[in-house]
Scaffold this active site. Structure first.
Site, PDB file in Angstrom:
ATOM      1  N   SER A   9       0.854  -1.183   0.000  1.00  0.00           N
ATOM      2  CA  SER A   9       0.000   0.000   0.000  1.00  0.00           C
ATOM      3  C   SER A   9       0.887   1.229   0.000  1.00  0.00           C
ATOM      4  O   SER A   9       2.041   1.180   0.445  1.00  0.00           O
ATOM      5  CB  SER A   9      -0.890   0.007   1.250  1.00  0.00           C
ATOM      6  OG  SER A   9      -1.537   1.251   1.427  1.00  0.00           O
ATOM      7  N   TYR A  40      -1.611   0.718  10.639  1.00  0.00           N
ATOM      8  CA  TYR A  40      -1.612   0.197   9.265  1.00  0.00           C
ATOM      9  C   TYR A  40      -0.318   0.585   8.558  1.00  0.00           C
ATOM     10  O   TYR A  40       0.265  -0.230   7.830  1.00  0.00           O
ATOM     11  CB  TYR A  40      -2.839   0.740   8.530  1.00  0.00           C
ATOM     12  CG  TYR A  40      -3.057   0.139   7.166  1.00  0.00           C
ATOM     13  CD1 TYR A  40      -3.171  -1.231   6.987  1.00  0.00           C
ATOM     14  CD2 TYR A  40      -3.186   0.966   6.045  1.00  0.00           C
ATOM     15  CE1 TYR A  40      -3.394  -1.775   5.722  1.00  0.00           C
ATOM     16  CE2 TYR A  40      -3.421   0.437   4.784  1.00  0.00           C
ATOM     17  CZ  TYR A  40      -3.523  -0.934   4.625  1.00  0.00           C
ATOM     18  OH  TYR A  40      -3.737  -1.462   3.367  1.00  0.00           O
TER      19      TYR A  40
END
Length: 271
Positions: free
Chosen positions: A154, A167
Protein backbone atom coordinates in the site's frame (compact mmCIF):
# COMPACT_ATOMS: atom_id res chain seq x y z
CA UNK A 1 -15.21 -3.59 -15.05
CA UNK A 2 -12.17 -1.53 -15.91
CA UNK A 3 -10.44 -1.39 -19.26
CA UNK A 4 -7.60 -3.88 -19.03
CA UNK A 5 -3.98 -3.03 -19.57
CA UNK A 6 -2.44 -4.41 -22.77
CA UNK A 7 -0.59 -7.64 -22.13
CA UNK A 8 3.12 -7.88 -22.90
CA UNK A 9 4.00 -9.98 -25.92
CA UNK A 10 5.30 -12.89 -23.84
CA UNK A 11 2.39 -15.19 -22.99
CA UNK A 12 3.98 -17.69 -20.62
CA UNK A 13 5.59 -17.16 -17.26
CA UNK A 14 8.25 -19.78 -18.00
CA UNK A 15 9.81 -19.12 -21.42
CA UNK A 16 11.50 -22.53 -21.36
CA UNK A 17 8.16 -24.33 -21.55
CA UNK A 18 5.96 -22.38 -23.98
CA UNK A 19 2.26 -23.05 -23.53
CA UNK A 20 2.72 -24.78 -20.18
CA UNK A 21 -0.02 -24.47 -17.60
CA UNK A 22 0.47 -21.43 -15.37
CA UNK A 23 -0.46 -21.89 -11.72
CA UNK A 24 -1.20 -19.34 -9.00
CA UNK A 25 -2.28 -19.05 -5.39
CA UNK A 26 -4.15 -15.85 -4.52
CA UNK A 27 -4.75 -15.07 -0.84
CA UNK A 28 -7.57 -12.83 0.37
CA UNK A 29 -9.65 -13.98 -2.60
CA UNK A 30 -13.10 -13.76 -1.01
CA UNK A 31 -13.61 -10.09 -1.90
CA UNK A 32 -12.06 -6.90 -3.25
CA UNK A 33 -8.66 -6.96 -4.91
CA UNK A 34 -8.06 -10.63 -4.11
CA UNK A 35 -11.27 -11.73 -5.79
CA UNK A 36 -10.67 -9.46 -8.78
CA UNK A 37 -7.15 -10.86 -9.15
CA UNK A 38 -8.35 -14.47 -9.06
CA UNK A 39 -10.98 -13.64 -11.67
CA UNK A 40 -8.48 -11.88 -13.91
CA UNK A 41 -5.93 -14.70 -13.79
CA UNK A 42 -8.57 -17.32 -14.55
CA UNK A 43 -9.67 -15.19 -17.51
CA UNK A 44 -6.03 -15.18 -18.64
CA UNK A 45 -5.99 -19.01 -18.57
CA UNK A 46 -4.14 -19.47 -15.30
CA UNK A 47 -5.07 -22.34 -13.01
CA UNK A 48 -5.83 -20.56 -9.75
CA UNK A 49 -6.16 -21.75 -6.17
CA UNK A 50 -8.12 -18.97 -4.45
CA UNK A 51 -7.84 -18.92 -0.66
CA UNK A 52 -9.49 -16.91 2.12
CA UNK A 53 -11.23 -17.41 5.45
CA UNK A 54 -14.83 -17.13 4.22
CA UNK A 55 -15.69 -20.42 2.59
CA UNK A 56 -19.14 -19.39 1.38
CA UNK A 57 -17.71 -16.52 -0.64
CA UNK A 58 -15.03 -18.79 -2.07
CA UNK A 59 -17.70 -21.27 -3.14
CA UNK A 60 -19.50 -18.53 -5.02
CA UNK A 61 -16.25 -17.51 -6.71
CA UNK A 62 -15.58 -21.11 -7.76
CA UNK A 63 -19.08 -21.48 -9.19
CA UNK A 64 -18.70 -18.31 -11.22
CA UNK A 65 -15.12 -18.74 -12.41
CA UNK A 66 -14.09 -22.38 -12.08
CA UNK A 67 -11.05 -21.78 -9.88
CA UNK A 68 -9.89 -24.12 -7.15
CA UNK A 69 -10.63 -22.94 -3.61
CA UNK A 70 -9.50 -23.64 -0.06
CA UNK A 71 -10.43 -22.07 3.24
CA UNK A 72 -7.18 -20.66 4.68
CA UNK A 73 -6.37 -18.33 7.57
CA UNK A 74 -2.94 -16.85 6.81
CA UNK A 75 -2.45 -16.09 10.52
CA UNK A 76 -2.71 -19.78 11.51
CA UNK A 77 0.22 -22.20 11.11
CA UNK A 78 -1.92 -25.33 10.75
CA UNK A 79 -4.16 -23.70 8.16
CA UNK A 80 -1.17 -22.61 6.08
CA UNK A 81 0.33 -26.10 6.39
CA UNK A 82 -2.86 -27.50 4.84
CA UNK A 83 -2.49 -24.97 2.06
CA UNK A 84 1.02 -26.20 1.29
CA UNK A 85 -0.26 -29.78 1.09
CA UNK A 86 -3.08 -28.78 -1.26
CA UNK A 87 -0.67 -26.88 -3.52
CA UNK A 88 1.53 -29.98 -3.78
CA UNK A 89 -1.54 -32.04 -4.74
CA UNK A 90 -2.90 -29.61 -7.31
CA UNK A 91 0.36 -28.33 -8.77
CA UNK A 92 2.98 -31.08 -8.67
CA UNK A 93 4.84 -29.25 -11.44
CA UNK A 94 5.20 -26.24 -9.16
CA UNK A 95 3.66 -22.86 -8.44
CA UNK A 96 4.32 -20.05 -10.91
CA UNK A 97 2.82 -17.21 -8.88
CA UNK A 98 2.11 -16.62 -5.20
CA UNK A 99 -0.01 -13.47 -4.85
CA UNK A 100 -0.32 -12.07 -1.32
CA UNK A 101 -3.48 -9.96 -1.03
CA UNK A 102 -4.87 -10.94 2.39
CA UNK A 103 -4.61 -8.12 4.92
CA UNK A 104 -6.41 -4.91 5.75
CA UNK A 105 -6.68 -2.02 8.17
CA UNK A 106 -8.38 -1.80 11.56
CA UNK A 107 -9.21 1.51 13.19
CA UNK A 108 -7.97 5.08 12.90
CA UNK A 109 -6.64 5.65 16.41
CA UNK A 110 -3.63 7.83 17.13
CA UNK A 111 -0.41 6.35 18.48
CA UNK A 112 -1.28 7.75 21.89
CA UNK A 113 -4.67 6.08 21.76
CA UNK A 114 -3.54 2.93 19.98
CA UNK A 115 -5.58 -0.24 20.39
CA UNK A 116 -2.77 -2.79 20.60
CA UNK A 117 -5.10 -5.68 19.81
CA UNK A 118 -5.84 -4.04 16.45
CA UNK A 119 -2.13 -3.44 15.85
CA UNK A 120 -1.37 -7.11 16.55
CA UNK A 121 -4.13 -8.23 14.21
CA UNK A 122 -2.82 -5.97 11.43
CA UNK A 123 0.72 -7.26 11.85
CA UNK A 124 -0.54 -10.84 11.79
CA UNK A 125 -2.51 -10.43 8.56
CA UNK A 126 -0.39 -7.90 6.65
CA UNK A 127 3.16 -8.78 7.71
CA UNK A 128 3.43 -12.18 9.38
CA UNK A 129 0.78 -13.77 7.14
CA UNK A 130 2.79 -13.21 3.95
CA UNK A 131 5.93 -14.45 5.71
CA UNK A 132 4.15 -17.60 6.91
CA UNK A 133 2.66 -18.36 3.47
CA UNK A 134 5.94 -17.61 1.69
CA UNK A 135 7.80 -20.03 3.95
CA UNK A 136 5.23 -22.73 3.23
CA UNK A 137 4.99 -22.26 -0.54
CA UNK A 138 8.51 -21.21 -1.55
CA UNK A 139 9.46 -24.86 -2.27
CA UNK A 140 6.56 -25.07 -4.74
CA UNK A 141 7.57 -21.77 -6.37
CA UNK A 142 11.12 -23.11 -6.73
CA UNK A 143 9.78 -26.34 -8.21
CA UNK A 144 8.17 -24.41 -11.07
CA UNK A 145 11.64 -23.38 -12.24
CA UNK A 146 10.43 -19.86 -12.98
CA UNK A 147 8.11 -18.18 -10.52
CA UNK A 148 6.95 -14.93 -8.98
CA UNK A 149 6.05 -13.86 -5.46
CA UNK A 150 3.84 -10.78 -5.61
CA UNK A 151 3.06 -8.72 -2.53
CA UNK A 152 0.17 -6.27 -2.43
CA UNK A 153 1.32 -3.57 -0.04
CA UNK A 154 0.00 0.00 0.00
CA UNK A 155 1.06 3.61 -0.30
CA UNK A 156 0.55 3.46 3.48
CA UNK A 157 3.89 1.61 3.55
CA UNK A 158 5.60 4.65 2.02
CA UNK A 159 4.17 7.71 3.81
CA UNK A 160 2.64 7.96 7.28
CA UNK A 161 -0.64 9.74 7.91
CA UNK A 162 -2.58 10.72 11.01
CA UNK A 163 -4.79 7.93 12.26
CA UNK A 164 -2.94 5.38 10.18
CA UNK A 165 0.07 4.49 12.31
CA UNK A 166 -0.87 0.87 12.92
CA UNK A 167 -1.61 0.20 9.26
CA UNK A 168 1.42 2.25 8.20
CA UNK A 169 3.65 0.11 10.40
CA UNK A 170 2.16 -3.21 9.30
CA UNK A 171 2.37 -2.37 5.60
CA UNK A 172 5.90 -0.96 6.01
CA UNK A 173 6.83 -4.30 7.54
CA UNK A 174 5.38 -6.10 4.53
CA UNK A 175 7.27 -3.77 2.18
CA UNK A 176 10.56 -4.48 3.94
CA UNK A 177 9.87 -8.21 3.95
CA UNK A 178 9.46 -8.14 0.18
CA UNK A 179 12.62 -6.05 -0.28
CA UNK A 180 14.68 -8.41 1.86
CA UNK A 181 13.23 -11.49 0.15
CA UNK A 182 14.21 -10.08 -3.23
CA UNK A 183 17.81 -9.80 -2.03
CA UNK A 184 17.76 -13.27 -0.51
CA UNK A 185 16.47 -14.88 -3.71
CA UNK A 186 18.86 -13.03 -5.99
CA UNK A 187 20.40 -15.52 -8.38
CA UNK A 188 17.34 -17.77 -8.39
CA UNK A 189 14.71 -17.57 -11.18
CA UNK A 190 12.11 -16.10 -8.82
CA UNK A 191 10.81 -12.55 -9.06
CA UNK A 192 9.63 -10.60 -6.02
CA UNK A 193 7.13 -7.95 -7.10
CA UNK A 194 5.44 -5.32 -4.95
CA UNK A 195 2.26 -3.50 -5.98
CA UNK A 196 1.34 -0.52 -3.78
CA UNK A 197 -2.11 0.98 -4.41
CA UNK A 198 -3.39 4.22 -3.02
CA UNK A 199 -7.13 4.93 -2.70
CA UNK A 200 -9.13 1.91 -3.87
CA UNK A 201 -12.90 1.84 -3.41
CA UNK A 202 -13.80 -1.76 -2.56
CA UNK A 203 -16.84 -3.16 -0.83
CA UNK A 204 -15.17 -3.85 2.49
CA UNK A 205 -11.80 -2.14 3.13
CA UNK A 206 -13.05 1.09 4.72
CA UNK A 207 -16.15 -0.59 6.14
CA UNK A 208 -14.01 -3.07 8.09
CA UNK A 209 -11.51 -0.39 9.10
CA UNK A 210 -14.27 1.81 10.50
CA UNK A 211 -16.00 -0.92 12.44
CA UNK A 212 -18.94 -1.39 10.08
CA UNK A 213 -19.97 2.28 10.02
CA UNK A 214 -21.35 2.54 6.49
CA UNK A 215 -21.76 6.33 6.56
CA UNK A 216 -18.17 6.86 7.66
CA UNK A 217 -16.92 4.35 5.08
CA UNK A 218 -18.80 6.10 2.28
CA UNK A 219 -17.39 9.47 3.39
CA UNK A 220 -13.84 8.24 2.67
CA UNK A 221 -14.61 8.35 -1.06
CA UNK A 222 -17.13 11.19 -1.04
CA UNK A 223 -16.56 13.67 -3.87
CA UNK A 224 -13.64 11.69 -5.29
CA UNK A 225 -14.15 11.16 -8.99
CA UNK A 226 -13.14 7.65 -9.97
CA UNK A 227 -11.10 6.21 -7.13
CA UNK A 228 -9.30 3.04 -8.16
CA UNK A 229 -11.37 -0.12 -8.34
CA UNK A 230 -10.30 -3.63 -7.45
CA UNK A 231 -10.22 -4.48 -11.16
CA UNK A 232 -7.71 -1.67 -11.82
CA UNK A 233 -5.29 -3.17 -9.33
CA UNK A 234 -5.89 -6.68 -10.69
CA UNK A 235 -4.97 -5.37 -14.15
CA UNK A 236 -1.60 -4.18 -12.85
CA UNK A 237 -1.00 -7.44 -10.99
CA UNK A 238 -1.73 -9.42 -14.15
CA UNK A 239 0.54 -7.14 -16.21
CA UNK A 240 3.41 -7.69 -13.77
CA UNK A 241 2.97 -11.46 -13.83
CA UNK A 242 2.73 -11.59 -17.62
CA UNK A 243 5.91 -9.57 -18.18
CA UNK A 244 8.90 -11.54 -19.51
CA UNK A 245 10.54 -13.44 -16.67
CA UNK A 246 13.71 -11.35 -16.83
CA UNK A 247 11.63 -8.20 -16.15
CA UNK A 248 11.01 -7.63 -12.44
CA UNK A 249 8.69 -4.81 -11.47
CA UNK A 250 10.23 -4.31 -8.03
CA UNK A 251 7.72 -1.69 -6.88
CA UNK A 252 4.70 -0.27 -8.69
CA UNK A 253 2.81 2.57 -6.99
CA UNK A 254 -0.61 3.39 -8.41
CA UNK A 255 -3.19 5.95 -7.38
CA UNK A 256 -6.33 7.42 -8.89
CA UNK A 257 -5.78 10.66 -10.75
CA UNK A 258 -7.66 12.50 -8.01
CA UNK A 259 -5.13 11.44 -5.37
CA UNK A 260 -1.74 13.14 -5.49
CA UNK A 261 -0.69 11.83 -2.07
CA UNK A 262 -2.28 10.23 0.98
CA UNK A 263 -3.04 13.69 2.39
CA UNK A 264 -3.99 15.40 -0.91
CA UNK A 265 -7.15 14.24 -2.65
CA UNK A 266 -9.26 16.30 -5.06
CA UNK A 267 -12.91 16.14 -4.08
CA UNK A 268 -15.63 17.49 -6.32
CA UNK A 269 -13.13 19.02 -8.70
CA UNK A 270 -14.62 17.54 -11.87
CA UNK A 271 -11.49 15.69 -12.92
Amino acid sequence: MSETLPSPSVTTVDPRTPGAERTAVVTGASSGIGRATAERLVADDWRVLAVARREERLSQLAQENGCEILRVDVTDDESVSRLAGRVDELFPQGLHALVHVAGGALGTETVEGADLAKWRAMFESNTLGPVRVTQALLPAVRRSGSGSILVLSSTAAQVAYEGGAGYNAAKAGEHMMAAALRLELNGEPIRVIEIAPGMVATEEFSLVRLGGDRAAAAAVYEGVEEPLRAEDVADVIAYALHAPQHVNLDLVTLRPLAQAAAHKVARGAGI
